[in-house]
Motif scaffolding. Structure first.
Motif, PDB file in Angstrom:
ATOM      1  N   LYS A  95       0.936  -1.249  -0.016  1.00  0.00           N
ATOM      2  CA  LYS A  95       0.095  -0.003  -0.065  1.00  0.00           C
ATOM      3  C   LYS A  95       0.935   1.240   0.167  1.00  0.00           C
ATOM      4  O   LYS A  95       0.940   2.150   0.929  1.00  0.00           O
ATOM      5  N   ILE A  96       1.800   1.399  -1.032  1.00  0.00           N
ATOM      6  CA  ILE A  96       2.375   2.308  -1.256  1.00  0.00           C
ATOM      7  C   ILE A  96       1.886   3.882  -1.583  1.00  0.00           C
ATOM      8  O   ILE A  96       0.803   3.834  -2.281  1.00  0.00           O
ATOM      9  N   MET A 110       0.269  -2.827   5.987  1.00  0.00           N
ATOM     10  CA  MET A 110       1.450  -3.442   5.780  1.00  0.00           C
ATOM     11  C   MET A 110       2.273  -4.097   6.852  1.00  0.00           C
ATOM     12  O   MET A 110       2.929  -4.998   6.783  1.00  0.00           O
ATOM     13  N   ILE A 111       2.187  -3.447   7.943  1.00  0.00           N
ATOM     14  CA  ILE A 111       2.920  -3.804   8.895  1.00  0.00           C
ATOM     15  C   ILE A 111       2.284  -5.122   9.649  1.00  0.00           C
ATOM     16  O   ILE A 111       2.840  -6.264   9.809  1.00  0.00           O
ATOM     17  N   VAL A 154       7.226   3.047   3.960  1.00  0.00           N
ATOM     18  CA  VAL A 154       6.653   2.301   5.083  1.00  0.00           C
ATOM     19  C   VAL A 154       6.896   0.805   4.583  1.00  0.00           C
ATOM     20  O   VAL A 154       7.275  -0.164   5.142  1.00  0.00           O
ATOM     21  N   TYR A 155       6.411   0.593   3.324  1.00  0.00           N
ATOM     22  CA  TYR A 155       6.591  -0.723   2.653  1.00  0.00           C
ATOM     23  C   TYR A 155       8.275  -1.394   2.849  1.00  0.00           C
ATOM     24  O   TYR A 155       8.341  -2.212   3.227  1.00  0.00           O
ATOM     25  N   THR A 158       8.796  -2.056   6.342  1.00  0.00           N
ATOM     26  CA  THR A 158       8.404  -3.556   6.885  1.00  0.00           C
ATOM     27  C   THR A 158       9.454  -4.744   6.255  1.00  0.00           C
ATOM     28  O   THR A 158       9.604  -5.565   7.134  1.00  0.00           O
ATOM     29  N   LYS A 159       9.753  -4.511   5.070  1.00  0.00           N
ATOM     30  CA  LYS A 159      10.729  -5.367   4.447  1.00  0.00           C
ATOM     31  C   LYS A 159      12.138  -5.613   5.214  1.00  0.00           C
ATOM     32  O   LYS A 159      12.596  -6.437   5.398  1.00  0.00           O
ATOM     33  N   ASN A 160      12.612  -4.168   5.611  1.00  0.00           N
ATOM     34  CA  ASN A 160      13.798  -4.216   6.394  1.00  0.00           C
ATOM     35  C   ASN A 160      13.663  -4.779   7.700  1.00  0.00           C
ATOM     36  O   ASN A 160      14.762  -5.268   8.130  1.00  0.00           O
ATOM     37  N   ALA A 161      12.634  -4.744   8.235  1.00  0.00           N
ATOM     38  CA  ALA A 161      12.440  -5.150   9.764  1.00  0.00           C
ATOM     39  C   ALA A 161      12.453  -6.692   9.515  1.00  0.00           C
ATOM     40  O   ALA A 161      12.879  -7.197  10.261  1.00  0.00           O
ATOM     41  N   VAL A 162      11.795  -7.280   8.490  1.00  0.00           N
ATOM     42  CA  VAL A 162      12.035  -8.469   8.241  1.00  0.00           C
ATOM     43  C   VAL A 162      13.329  -9.148   8.242  1.00  0.00           C
ATOM     44  O   VAL A 162      13.805 -10.041   8.793  1.00  0.00           O
TER      45      VAL A 162
END
Ligand SMILES: NC(=O)c1ccc[n+]([C@@H]2O[C@H](COP(=O)([O-])OP(=O)(O)OC[C@H]3O[C@@H](n4cnc5c(N)ncnc54)[C@H](OP(=O)(O)O)[C@@H]3O)[C@@H](O)[C@H]2O)c1
Length: 246
Positions: A95-96, A110-111, A154-155, A158-162
């Protein structure tokens, strides 16, 4: 016989795109696949198609934002096939849009899917992997986290958090029980743009996909490559993008 033959592999986001292509390829190479997503009619059609071609596939309605759904997905694999060798945490939404849109609901979604969904998968699979003495976690992250560009903050977050949590998990798992793999695709021809609410951004991403994107089968081959390595070999991070992507 391949190293994938006989493995039991659960895949989230298996109803389209990268997840569907991965399911088809792994089943073709002899894996029993357990397909999770919300659109169960798509999963049922895919599973039937795999079985018609001589493969093994079952489905399980899975919304990754719900922890109990991941417990059920992993439970189905164990109940039906006796174990779980690999969880491919692939479900994701995009949802960019510009931060100034203040799309707080989109950020939260997204989170919930891209980050919490992976954590739910880890919580469901890790006890099974430890009990078996073996397991492999594969996640689909993104080049969005490697090259930060407008509209994807934000997208990408979330990917870098993973990416970060997988590295932490890897460092806690050097006893050889768990392998972790983070695959970062660039533009891939899938339905991902459908989840973008901002019409202008959605059309731009669709144009980029038409112009640049590679087929999801290319990413599926990377998933297979990571899985087919011997147990003592871990493919940690892979980037796969169109050769023409900047
Ligand atoms: N396409 C690209 O250019 C690209 C690039 C980098 C990374 N990725 C990542 O690749 C992964 C797969 O996306 P894709 O490109 O193949 O797009 P896609 O065709 O839209 O597939 C996304 C999958 O995620 C599932 N999904 C969405 N929300 C879910 C939820 N709450 N619970 C369970 N499943 C959910 C969808 O299934 P249902 O709607 O049926 O639930 C669908 O199967 C995503 O993590 C995406 O971020 C894609």
């Amino acid at each position: 016989m391949t190293a994938i033959d006989g493995k039991v592999i659960a895949i989230t986001g298996a109803s389209s795109g990268i997840g569907e292509a991965t399911a088809r390829l792994l089943a073709e190479r002899g894996a029993a696949v357990v397909l999770g997503a919300r659109r169960t009619h798509r999963l049922d059609e895919l599973a039937q198609d795999i079985r018609d071609r001589g493969g093994r596939a079952i489905t399980c309605a899975t919304d990754v934002t719900r922890r109990e759904d991941l417990d059920r997905l992993v439970g189905r694999a164990v109940a039906e096939f006796g174990r779980l060798d690999v969880l491919v945490s692939n479900a994701g939404i995009s949802k960019i849009g510009p931060m100034t849109d203040l799309d707080v609901d989109g950020w939260s979604a997204m989170i919930d899917v891209n980050l919490r969904g992976v954590l739910h998968g880890i919580a469901a699979a890790l006890p099974v992997f430890r009990r078996q003495g073996r397991g492999h976690l594969v996640t689909t992250v993104s080049t969005s986290g490697l090259k930060i560009v407008p509209h994807q903050a934000v997208y990408a977050g979330t990917k870098n958090a993973v990416r970060t949590l997988l590295e932490g998990l890897r460092q806690e798992s050097t006893d050889g029980v768990l392998r972790t793999t983070a695959i970062s695709p660039g533009y891939v021809r899938t339905e991902l743009a459908d989840s973008i609410d901002n019409a202008q951004v959605r059309e731009q991403i669709r144009r980029n996909m038409d112009e640049l994107a590679i087929d999801p089968e290319a990413v599926a081959r990377v998933v297979a490559f990571a899985i087919e390595q011997p147990d003592d070999v871990e493919i940690g991070e892979v980037t796969i993008r169109p050769a023409t992507q900047g």
